[in-house]
Design an enzyme around this catalytic site. Structure first.
Site, PDB file in Angstrom:
ATOM      1  N   HIS A 212       0.827  -1.213   0.000  1.00  0.00           N
ATOM      2  CA  HIS A 212       0.000   0.000   0.000  1.00  0.00           C
ATOM      3  C   HIS A 212       0.859   1.261   0.000  1.00  0.00           C
ATOM      4  O   HIS A 212       0.668   2.161  -0.835  1.00  0.00           O
ATOM      5  CB  HIS A 212      -0.915  -0.013   1.223  1.00  0.00           C
ATOM      6  CG  HIS A 212      -1.872   1.130   1.270  1.00  0.00           C
ATOM      7  ND1 HIS A 212      -3.120   1.085   0.693  1.00  0.00           N
ATOM      8  CD2 HIS A 212      -1.772   2.373   1.817  1.00  0.00           C
ATOM      9  CE1 HIS A 212      -3.742   2.235   0.880  1.00  0.00           C
ATOM     10  NE2 HIS A 212      -2.937   3.035   1.561  1.00  0.00           N
ATOM     11  N   GLU A 213       1.818   1.319   0.920  1.00  0.00           N
ATOM     12  CA  GLU A 213       2.648   2.518   1.020  1.00  0.00           C
ATOM     13  C   GLU A 213       3.588   2.648  -0.175  1.00  0.00           C
ATOM     14  O   GLU A 213       3.908   3.765  -0.595  1.00  0.00           O
ATOM     15  CB  GLU A 213       3.442   2.501   2.326  1.00  0.00           C
ATOM     16  CG  GLU A 213       2.590   2.485   3.582  1.00  0.00           C
ATOM     17  CD  GLU A 213       1.604   3.644   3.657  1.00  0.00           C
ATOM     18  OE1 GLU A 213       1.879   4.709   3.064  1.00  0.00           O
ATOM     19  OE2 GLU A 213       0.547   3.483   4.290  1.00  0.00           O
TER      20      GLU A 213
ATOM     21  N   HIS B 165       1.821   4.640  -2.851  1.00  0.00           N
ATOM     22  CA  HIS B 165       1.934   6.092  -2.652  1.00  0.00           C
ATOM     23  C   HIS B 165       3.343   6.573  -3.002  1.00  0.00           C
ATOM     24  O   HIS B 165       3.513   7.597  -3.674  1.00  0.00           O
ATOM     25  CB  HIS B 165       1.650   6.446  -1.187  1.00  0.00           C
ATOM     26  CG  HIS B 165       0.246   6.179  -0.747  1.00  0.00           C
ATOM     27  ND1 HIS B 165      -0.853   6.589  -1.477  1.00  0.00           N
ATOM     28  CD2 HIS B 165      -0.238   5.551   0.361  1.00  0.00           C
ATOM     29  CE1 HIS B 165      -1.958   6.223  -0.822  1.00  0.00           C
ATOM     30  NE2 HIS B 165      -1.605   5.596   0.276  1.00  0.00           N
TER      31      HIS B 165
END
Length: 357
Positions: free
Chosen positions: A18-19, A22
């Site tokens: 997920h990170e 980003h």
């Protein structure tokens, strides 16, 4: 111990994915990244490469990416003029939305890859063998028996139980279905007229649909796949789970599903441990399932979640101006309160399940 280790591995992988979404979107779109952290709280380990510090923190319940010029409750971070071009706060709306959306999107992409790995070993399906014939049912009256293997219905080939069930559901109570079954090595044709009977959806809703009164056995078959067919099946599985996750949220909001069905970290740890015991394929499927859930839930339009941030930026784009810091701060606090209440609920449900054993 396997439950705790499996939980840490599962959460670590999903948070990293997920990170990383980003992070990589920010880097590709010219936004500076100051920190990439797995976990929260005190730093256990860290290394700095360029302007970015990569951290592993003590509390393994999430992670974060700090961007140059990212807004907080106190307003935009002060950015020297020489790096304003790489500041998140000064980027156009489409860049902001892309960076925020990249985390959930990366989770969905990871799910496709996880299911692809699972299906490389073959696509699992329940055998079309009848495991049970209910008493006083259309199937019993017509002469279907436990152990019969259904090979076709109305001359349409049946390869698995899912196709068999779909054919029955598409029938009608006044039209017989012609079953071709294999019994003791011989082929037999039997006509069965479905009856409208009450059943339940996976959400517990009562529905009327055609039934003949048979249940599947436990035999699982594996259909051989190519690399490409495994990938397309992984894509379809992800789409199916996206739909299921969205509908689950809808059913929870409309109170069709009770709130005590929700689970939290303790349930995830238990399930992760069980899947790890069953082997790599089961564990990867579980990872894909959770990755879909994480991706979709993060897109909910709740302030503090990625979906809430996307709504903020979309509104700013439509208005042609930024929302006030005061409004954004108040909305973030409301979103935080909602998340904390949800966290308390799932922990309560987990503990109640432990004591109910």
């Amino acid at each position: 111990m396997i439950y705790l280790l499996s939980f840490i591995v599962v959460l670590g992988i999903l948070v990293f994915v997920h990170e990383f979404g980003h992070f990589i979107a920010a880097r590709k779109l010219g936004v500076g990244v100051t920190k990439f952290a797995l976990g929260f709280g005190p730093k256990l380990f860290g290394v700095k490469r360029g302007e970015t510090e990569y951290l592993i923190c003590a509390i393994p319940l999430g992670g974060y990416v700090n961007l140059v010029g990212e807004e907080s409750d106190g307003g935009p971070e002060e950015v020297p003029p020489e790096i304003a071009a790489r500041s998140f706060n000064y980027k156009p709306v489409w860049v902001k939305i892309s960076v925020v959306a990249a985390g959930p999107v990366c989770n969905l992409i990871f799910a496709v890859l996880a299911f692809w790995f699972v299906f490389l070993g073959g696509i699992p399906a329940l055998s079309p063998q009848i495991g049970q014939v209910l008493p006083d049912s259309p199937a019993e009256r017509a002469g279907l028996l436990q152990g019969d293997v259904v090979t076709s219905i109305d001359e349409k080939q049946i390869n698995d139980w899912e196709k068999l069930a779909a054919m029955i559901r598409s029938g009608s109570p006044d039209k017989p279905l012609v079953f071709t079954v294999t019994r003791n090595g011989a082929e037999t044709t039997i006509s069965v007229v479905p009856e409208m009977r009450e059943s339940q959806t996976i959400f517990g809703e009562k529905v009327l649909e055609p039934k003949i009164g048979i249940a599947s056995g436990s035999e699982v078959i594996f259909r051989p796949t190519t690399v490409w067919s495994a990938f397309t099946q992984g894509f379809r599985e992800t789409g199916k789970l996206i739909h299921l996750t969205v509908m689950t949220v809808v059913k929870l909001i409309t109170r069709v599903l009770p709130s005590n069905t929700l689970g939290g970290p303790i349930l995830i740890a238990q399930m992760a441990g069980e899947q790890a015991r069953q082997g790599a394929s089961s564990f990867m499927y579980f990872l894909g399932l959770l990755s879909v859930n994480l991706g979709i839930l993060n897109l909910l339009p709740i302030p503090i979640l990625d979906g809430g941030q996307i709504v903020f930026f979309a509104v700013e784009g439509a208005l042609g101006r930024k929302l006030s810091t005061r409004f954004r701060g108040a909305a973030q606090r409301v979103g935080l309160a909602l998340i904390l209440m949800l966290t308390a609920l799932v922990f309560y449900n987990d503990i109640a399940r432990l004591f109910a054993r």
